[in-house]
Every structure is written in structure tokens, then in C-alpha cells.
Scaffold this active site. Structure first.
Site, short mmCIF file in Angstrom:
data_model
loop_
_atom_site.label_atom_id
_atom_site.label_comp_id
_atom_site.label_asym_id
_atom_site.label_seq_id
_atom_site.Cartn_x
_atom_site.Cartn_y
_atom_site.Cartn_z
N ASN A 9 0.86 -1.18 0.00
CA ASN A 9 0.00 0.00 0.00
C ASN A 9 0.90 1.23 0.00
OD1 ASN A 9 -1.81 2.04 0.51
ND2 ASN A 9 -2.24 1.43 2.63
N LYS A 11 0.11 4.23 -0.32
CA LYS A 11 -0.58 5.43 0.21
C LYS A 11 -0.34 6.61 -0.74
CE LYS A 11 0.10 3.54 4.75
NZ LYS A 11 0.08 3.74 6.18
N HIS A 97 -9.35 0.78 5.42
CA HIS A 97 -8.06 1.13 6.02
C HIS A 97 -8.32 2.15 7.15
CE1 HIS A 97 -4.01 2.61 6.60
NE2 HIS A 97 -3.58 1.53 5.96
N GLU A 99 -6.78 4.70 8.04
CA GLU A 99 -6.64 6.11 7.67
C GLU A 99 -7.93 6.62 7.03
OE1 GLU A 99 -3.05 5.59 5.45
OE2 GLU A 99 -2.00 5.11 7.30
N GLU A 169 -5.02 -5.16 10.80
CA GLU A 169 -4.04 -4.09 10.95
C GLU A 169 -4.31 -3.34 12.26
OE1 GLU A 169 -2.25 -2.84 6.93
OE2 GLU A 169 -4.00 -1.60 7.30
N GLY A 175 2.55 2.36 10.74
CA GLY A 175 3.47 3.49 10.58
C GLY A 175 4.19 3.89 11.84
N SER A 215 3.67 -1.95 10.46
CA SER A 215 5.13 -1.96 10.69
C SER A 215 5.76 -3.31 10.39
CB SER A 215 5.46 -1.50 12.12
OG SER A 215 5.05 -0.17 12.30
C1 PEP Z 1 -0.71 0.19 6.16
O1 PEP Z 1 -0.91 1.39 6.16
O2 PEP Z 1 -1.52 -0.58 5.62
C2 PEP Z 1 0.49 -0.30 6.81
C3 PEP Z 1 0.55 -1.56 7.12
O3 PEP Z 1 1.47 0.63 7.04
P1 PEP Z 1 2.94 0.36 7.63
O4 PEP Z 1 3.44 -0.93 7.04
O5 PEP Z 1 3.75 1.53 7.22
O6 PEP Z 1 2.78 0.23 9.12
#
Ligand code: PEP
Length: 252
Positions: A9, A11, A97, A99, A169, A175, A215
């Protein structure tokens, strides 16, 4: 059959030239690998979907969108519909997601509409769920995830549900550099699989892919993916560098 999937992803990152370089680099590295039953998905921003699907035609990855609007067409300025995505040979779409839930206030009901609209056009939804840090600290993480699945996903009939990919997630891991431990991921994935079995069938629960996101990186991917109910990852930050992303693919 359950599939192993690594999805990147991106983003809201990368300029056009950077995107071109990253897709080409990932494509080139995948060329030298035997993926067998592994699926690799790149989810760049909307303007780069065509670039990605063009390269994907002769490569070993699929393309996903990061969002969709749940109508086929019409006066929805700035939005992108499932028919637009499928006409561009986009096969996957991330929805739910954290966000989008946070910054765009997307409700359970709106996500259910997105799911239905994607499935109507045979686009595979990658449905994200996961708890906030205070919810985990209060021991409410199972309840939170169960509600997210009940309210947005479990209205689906069995055949539609069989198309869905779930991504767990935990929001506190996205992040932040703090990933869920392998035990925390396994525990939640097994819980989600159990809910799918209760609502549908043991077979469907066994076949559905449940990805971990938050992460996940080249260092921790192997341990996270070694769990029996973790079928791959949804990768944010670490999908922006080809070497890191490919190392994660290699860990699966
Ligand atoms: C995400 O936003 O789906 C995600 C997993 O981000 P990150 O790997 O940067 O934590």
C-alpha cells in the site's frame, strides 16, 4: 485454496517518475523468483494504476487500488468507481483502512456498500480491520474487530465472502515502527478465522487469506508469516523501497 499474499500500500507517496522506477524495479526482481502460490499486489495511487497494470501484463504481480466509491457511475466529482477500476484491469482494492476510517470518517455501513460494489464487478476487496491502542489496552480488541466484521463484512453470501481477503491491521502498529508480536498477530488471526467459521463454514474459514499489516518489514516479516493463520502481509512504508518489499515477499 488459501492464498499467500503480499500487498504493498503505497498510500499518497511517489511522483510519477519515482512510481515508474519502483514498479519497474519490483517487476524486474520478481522476474528472477519462483512465486508458486504467492501473490504479489501493488497498490499505487490512482494516477499510477495504468502504469502499473501496463507493466503487470508481462510481470508477476497484480494491481490493486487504495480506494473506491460505491456507485457504478454518476455525479461524484473526484471519485473512482468499480467499473473504472475493472476497465483498467485492477484486480484488488483496499477498503476499511484505518486512515480512511479516521480522516474520511468512513462508517461500517459505507464500507459494506464499498464491498458490495467491488464484488459486483469481481474486484477482490482487501478488507482492513483492527483496533486502536486504547482499545487494545482496555482488552477490547477482539470485540472491536468482531464488530467491524459483523457490520461491514458478514452480510455477504458465502460465494462473495469466498472472494474477500482480510487484513488485520492494529492501528497502533501502522506506521509506528511497533509491530504486533507474532503471538498477538496469530491470536487475532485465529480469532478472525474462527468468526468466519462460525458465520460461514470450516472450509471457507480455512480457505480465506488473512494478512497482517502494521510496521511489517524485511526484519520481522519471516517471524510474523511463520504463524499458521498469517497468510501474508499488507505493507505500507516498507513497500516504498523495492529491496525491502522484495525481501518481505521472499519471507513468505
Ligand atoms: C498500512 O498502512 O496498511 C500499513 C501496514 O502501514 P505500515 O506498514 O507503514 O505500518
Amino acid at each position: 485454496m488459501r492464498k499467500k499474499i503480499v500487498a504493498g500500500n503505497w498510500k499518497m507517496n511517489k511522483t510519477f517518475l519515482e512510481a515508474e522506477e519502483l514498479v519497474a524495479h519490483v517487476a524486474e526482481d520478481l522476474e528472477t523468483r519462483k512465486l508458486e502460490n504467492k501473490i504479489v499486489v501493488l497498490c499505487p495511487p490512482f494516477p499510477y494504476l495504468e502504469l502499473a497494470t501496463d507493466i503487470a501484463k508481462d510481470s508477476k504481480f497484480s494491481v490493486g487500488a487504495q480506494n473506491v466509491y460505491p456507485e457504478d457511475s454518476g455525479a461524484f466529482t473526484g471519485e473512482v468507481s468499480p467499473p473504472i477500476l475493472s476497465s483498467m484491469e485492477v484486480e484488488y482494492c483496499i477498503i476499511g483502512h484505518s486512515e480512511r476510517r479516521k480522516y474520511f470518517e468512513e462508517s461500517h455501513e459505507f464500507l459494506a456498500r464499498k464491498l458490495d460494489s467491488l464484488l459486483k464487478h469481481n474486484i477482490i476487496p482487501i478488507f482492513c480491520c483492527g483496533e486502536l491502542l486504547p482499545e487494545r489496552k482496555a482488552g477490547k480488541h477482539f470485540k472491536v474487530v468482531e464488530k467491524q466484521l459483523n457490520e461491514s463484512l458478514f452480510h455477504l453470501k458465502k460465494d462473495s465472502m469466498a472472494m474477500v481477503v482480510i487484513a488485520y491491521e492494529p492501528v497502533w502498529a501502522i506506521g509506528t515502527g511497533v509491530n504486533a508480536t507474532a503471538e498477538q498477530a496469530q491470536e487475532m488471526h485465529a480469532f478472525i478465522r474462527g468468526l468466519v467459521e462460525k458465520k460461514y463454514t470450516k472450509k471457507l474459514a480455512g480457505d480465506i487469506s488473512i494478512l497482517y499489516g502494521g510496521s511489517c518489514n524485511a526484519k520481522n516479516a519471516k517471524e510474523l508469516f511463520s504463524n499458521p493463520d498469517v497468510d501474508g502481509g499488507l505493507i505500507g512504508g516498507a513497500s516504498l523501497k523495492a529491496e525491502d518489499f522484495i525481501a518481505i515477499v521472499d519471507s513468505l
